[in-house]
Write an enzyme that holds these catalytic residues in place. Structure first.
Site, PDB file in Angstrom:
ATOM      1  N   ASP A  14       0.843  -1.206   0.000  1.00 47.62           N
ATOM      2  CA  ASP A  14       0.000   0.000   0.000  1.00 47.62           C
ATOM      3  C   ASP A  14       0.878   1.256   0.000  1.00 47.62           C
ATOM      4  O   ASP A  14       0.818   2.053   0.923  1.00 47.62           O
ATOM      5  CB  ASP A  14      -0.932  -0.010   1.236  1.00 47.62           C
ATOM      6  CG  ASP A  14      -0.170  -0.081   2.566  1.00 47.62           C
ATOM      7  OD1 ASP A  14       1.044  -0.402   2.552  1.00 47.62           O
ATOM      8  OD2 ASP A  14      -0.775   0.197   3.618  1.00 47.62           O
ATOM      9  N   ASP A  19       6.966   1.126   1.995  1.00 46.03           N
ATOM     10  CA  ASP A  19       6.714   0.117   0.955  1.00 46.03           C
ATOM     11  C   ASP A  19       7.596   0.431  -0.255  1.00 46.03           C
ATOM     12  O   ASP A  19       8.256  -0.451  -0.821  1.00 46.03           O
ATOM     13  CB  ASP A  19       5.255   0.165   0.454  1.00 46.03           C
ATOM     14  CG  ASP A  19       4.232  -0.025   1.538  1.00 46.03           C
ATOM     15  OD1 ASP A  19       3.629  -1.082   1.629  1.00 46.03           O
ATOM     16  OD2 ASP A  19       4.033   0.941   2.322  1.00 46.03           O
ATOM     17  N   ASN A  43      -2.479   2.428   3.713  1.00 46.43           N
ATOM     18  CA  ASN A  43      -1.915   3.747   4.009  1.00 46.43           C
ATOM     19  C   ASN A  43      -2.778   4.865   3.433  1.00 46.43           C
ATOM     20  O   ASN A  43      -2.868   5.956   3.991  1.00 46.43           O
ATOM     21  CB  ASN A  43      -0.496   3.863   3.441  1.00 46.43           C
ATOM     22  CG  ASN A  43       0.514   3.143   4.314  1.00 46.43           C
ATOM     23  OD1 ASN A  43       0.368   3.080   5.532  1.00 46.43           O
ATOM     24  ND2 ASN A  43       1.537   2.585   3.693  1.00 46.43           N
ATOM     25  N   THR A 127       3.428  -5.942   2.372  1.00 45.13           N
ATOM     26  CA  THR A 127       3.831  -4.845   3.250  1.00 45.13           C
ATOM     27  C   THR A 127       2.655  -3.921   3.582  1.00 45.13           C
ATOM     28  O   THR A 127       2.854  -2.764   3.966  1.00 45.13           O
ATOM     29  CB  THR A 127       4.983  -4.043   2.600  1.00 45.13           C
ATOM     30  OG1 THR A 127       4.582  -3.637   1.292  1.00 45.13           O
ATOM     31  CG2 THR A 127       6.250  -4.866   2.514  1.00 45.13           C
ATOM     32  N   PHE A 168      -0.373  -1.301  12.671  1.00 46.74           N
ATOM     33  CA  PHE A 168      -1.291  -0.784  11.651  1.00 46.74           C
ATOM     34  C   PHE A 168      -1.739  -1.842  10.630  1.00 46.74           C
ATOM     35  O   PHE A 168      -2.937  -2.020  10.402  1.00 46.74           O
ATOM     36  CB  PHE A 168      -0.641   0.413  10.932  1.00 46.74           C
ATOM     37  CG  PHE A 168      -1.496   1.021   9.868  1.00 46.74           C
ATOM     38  CD1 PHE A 168      -2.572   1.827  10.194  1.00 46.74           C
ATOM     39  CD2 PHE A 168      -1.230   0.785   8.524  1.00 46.74           C
ATOM     40  CE1 PHE A 168      -3.381   2.383   9.204  1.00 46.74           C
ATOM     41  CE2 PHE A 168      -2.025   1.338   7.523  1.00 46.74           C
ATOM     42  CZ  PHE A 168      -3.102   2.139   7.872  1.00 46.74           C
ATOM     43  N   ASN A 169      -0.798  -2.528   9.982  1.00 42.59           N
ATOM     44  CA  ASN A 169      -1.176  -3.438   8.883  1.00 42.59           C
ATOM     45  C   ASN A 169      -2.117  -4.543   9.362  1.00 42.59           C
ATOM     46  O   ASN A 169      -3.001  -4.982   8.612  1.00 42.59           O
ATOM     47  CB  ASN A 169       0.062  -4.079   8.249  1.00 42.59           C
ATOM     48  CG  ASN A 169       0.862  -3.097   7.426  1.00 42.59           C
ATOM     49  OD1 ASN A 169       0.350  -2.066   7.004  1.00 42.59           O
ATOM     50  ND2 ASN A 169       2.125  -3.416   7.193  1.00 42.59           N
ATOM     51  N   HIS A 241      10.074   0.160   8.340  1.00 43.02           N
ATOM     52  CA  HIS A 241       9.367  -1.105   8.523  1.00 43.02           C
ATOM     53  C   HIS A 241       9.442  -2.036   7.304  1.00 43.02           C
ATOM     54  O   HIS A 241       9.968  -3.151   7.391  1.00 43.02           O
ATOM     55  CB  HIS A 241       7.882  -0.840   8.797  1.00 43.02           C
ATOM     56  CG  HIS A 241       7.609   0.081   9.943  1.00 43.02           C
ATOM     57  ND1 HIS A 241       7.740  -0.287  11.255  1.00 43.02           N
ATOM     58  CD2 HIS A 241       7.199   1.377   9.973  1.00 43.02           C
ATOM     59  CE1 HIS A 241       7.416   0.713  12.048  1.00 43.02           C
ATOM     60  NE2 HIS A 241       7.079   1.738  11.290  1.00 43.02           N
ATOM     61  N   ASP A 242       8.842  -1.597   6.205  1.00 44.81           N
ATOM     62  CA  ASP A 242       8.586  -2.539   5.105  1.00 44.81           C
ATOM     63  C   ASP A 242       9.845  -3.111   4.454  1.00 44.81           C
ATOM     64  O   ASP A 242       9.848  -4.295   4.070  1.00 44.81           O
ATOM     65  CB  ASP A 242       7.682  -1.869   4.053  1.00 44.81           C
ATOM     66  CG  ASP A 242       6.280  -1.620   4.591  1.00 44.81           C
ATOM     67  OD1 ASP A 242       5.892  -2.292   5.568  1.00 44.81           O
ATOM     68  OD2 ASP A 242       5.582  -0.763   4.044  1.00 44.81           O
TER      69      ASP A 242
HETATM   70  C1  BDR Z   1       3.243  -0.256   8.547  1.00 41.39           C
HETATM   71  O1  BDR Z   1       2.182   0.689   8.463  1.00 41.39           O
HETATM   72  C2  BDR Z   1       2.314   1.469   7.299  1.00 41.39           C
HETATM   73  O2  BDR Z   1       2.011   2.814   7.561  1.00 41.39           O
HETATM   74  C3  BDR Z   1       3.724   1.262   6.809  1.00 41.39           C
HETATM   75  O3  BDR Z   1       3.777   1.348   5.388  1.00 41.39           O
HETATM   76  C4  BDR Z   1       4.083  -0.113   7.295  1.00 41.39           C
HETATM   77  O4  BDR Z   1       3.706  -1.105   6.362  1.00 41.39           O
HETATM   78  C5  BDR Z   1       3.995  -0.021   9.851  1.00 41.39           C
HETATM   79  O5  BDR Z   1       3.137  -0.198  10.941  1.00 41.39           O
HETATM   80 CA    CA Z   2       3.096  -0.547   4.091  1.00 39.60          CA
END
Ligand code: BDR
Ligand code: CA
Length: 316
Positions: A14, A19, A43, A127, A168-169, A241-242
């Site tokens: 996303d 990402d 996102n 991701t 979040f994801n 993160h990703d």
């Molecule tokens: C994840 O949340 C999204 O905002 C980022 O792209 C990442 O995949 C981190 O929590």
């Molecule tokens: Ca992401």
């Protein structure tokens, strides 16, 4: 000279700054053969992240199809993250316009096509929310055996980032994550346990900017934007993160990876979307997930810089 054995890859996400940086990294790996990019709402709205994905594909000269996935989670309403990624979902540096038509197939049917046609088992790097992957597994259970591994960024065994319990994801679509974690398909999870240690400091992305190639400059610009909100939360570096979901496949030696049984909390007042690990094997369930817990941050940064250096002489 012997030929490099290619590993077929689907990038599902996303985009989103991190990402996008993960996809830049993926595009530089000689062992990877990127077969498709698939998008999922998260996102930002599906329309926005799909446009971003197509612009990233153009930036990286990827001659592949981008296929649009699910515009909302399996259950419930969509949550988006404009605070981190801006109104477009990828605010910051200018990007080229898409140079390929959008796939006529949905993300799920595109993934199914790639799996069906591939002789080698395919690795899916996801991701964003796991909505597309879950929908694929539900619609095409016969294709599970064609998946080598699902490498995810999502969750956090010790903490969340969107609520105290959930990352979040996973929070965007807990039912999808539940479907994936219960699928029996080999799974690797880069949760906040590792990704909040994958800190890239401003001086690190200045090394990237100093490479002076057009992709490196865009990557540095993405870090500039992404860090605005991350810094306001008290972080000294960008929580990258990703890219961990990509890097942990190619440089597993710089990561601490442990096998646990992990489940997804679907209810609860505070913990919906939490990833719960059975550290002490109280359930008796066999591990269903390779959990990436820690990393050598400096090597992570060095490999990121090295990847961006591969675009020397590149034209956008
Ligand atoms: C994840 O949340 C999204 O905002 C980022 O792209 C990442 O995949 C981190 O929590
Ligand atoms: Ca992401």
């Amino acid at each position: 000279m012997s030929e490099i054995k290619k590993r077929p890859i689907i990038l599902d996400g996303d985009p989103g700054h991190d990402d996008a940086i993960g996809w830049v990294l993926a595009a530089t790996i000689p062992e990877f053969e990127i077969k498709a990019i698939t998008t999922v709402a998260g996102n930002q709205t599906l329309e926005k992240v799909t446009y971003n994905a197509r612009r990233i594909a153009a930036l990286l000269h990827l001659d592949i199809e981008v296929a649009k996935g699910r515009n909302k989670p399996l259950c419930g309403d969509l949550i988006i993250a404009p605070n981190f990624h801006g109104e477009t979902g990828l605010d910051g540096p200018a990007l080229p316009e898409p140079d390929h038509e959008l796939s006529k197939l949905s993300a799920i049917e595109k993934m199914a096509e790639v799996l069906r046609e591939s002789e080698e088992k395919v690795t899916i790097i996801t991701t964003g929310a796991q909505t597309n992957v879950a929908a694929l597994l539900l619609a095409h259970p016969e294709l599970k055996e064609k998946i080598a591994l699902i490498s995810t960024m999502g969750g956090g065994l010790r903490n969340g980032n969107w609520t105290s319990g959930a990352e979040f994801n996973i929070l965007v679509d807990p039912e999808a994550a539940y479907t994936v974690y219960h699928s029996g398909v080999p799974l690797q999870m880069c949760g906040l346990d590792v990704t909040e240690k994958a800190l890239v400091y401003p001086e690190d992305w200045e090394r990237i900017r100093a490479l002076h190639n057009p992709i490196a400059e865009v990557v540095a610009g993405w870090f500039d934007f992404f860090f605005i909100h991350v810094k306001s939360l008290g972080w000294a570096g960008a929580t990258t993160h990703d890219p961990c979901a990509v890097m942990s496949l190619i440089h597993p030696e710089i990561f601490d990876i442990r096998d646990y049984y992990v489940d997804i909390e679907l209810s609860g007042n505070y913990c919906r979307g939490a990833t719960v690990a059975d550290y002490n094997n109280r359930t008796g369930n066999a591990p269903n997930c390779r959990c990436v817990m820690d990393l050598d941050r400096e090597k992570f940064v060095d490999y990121l810089v090295e990847a961006c250096a591969k675009f020397e002489g590149w034209e956008v």
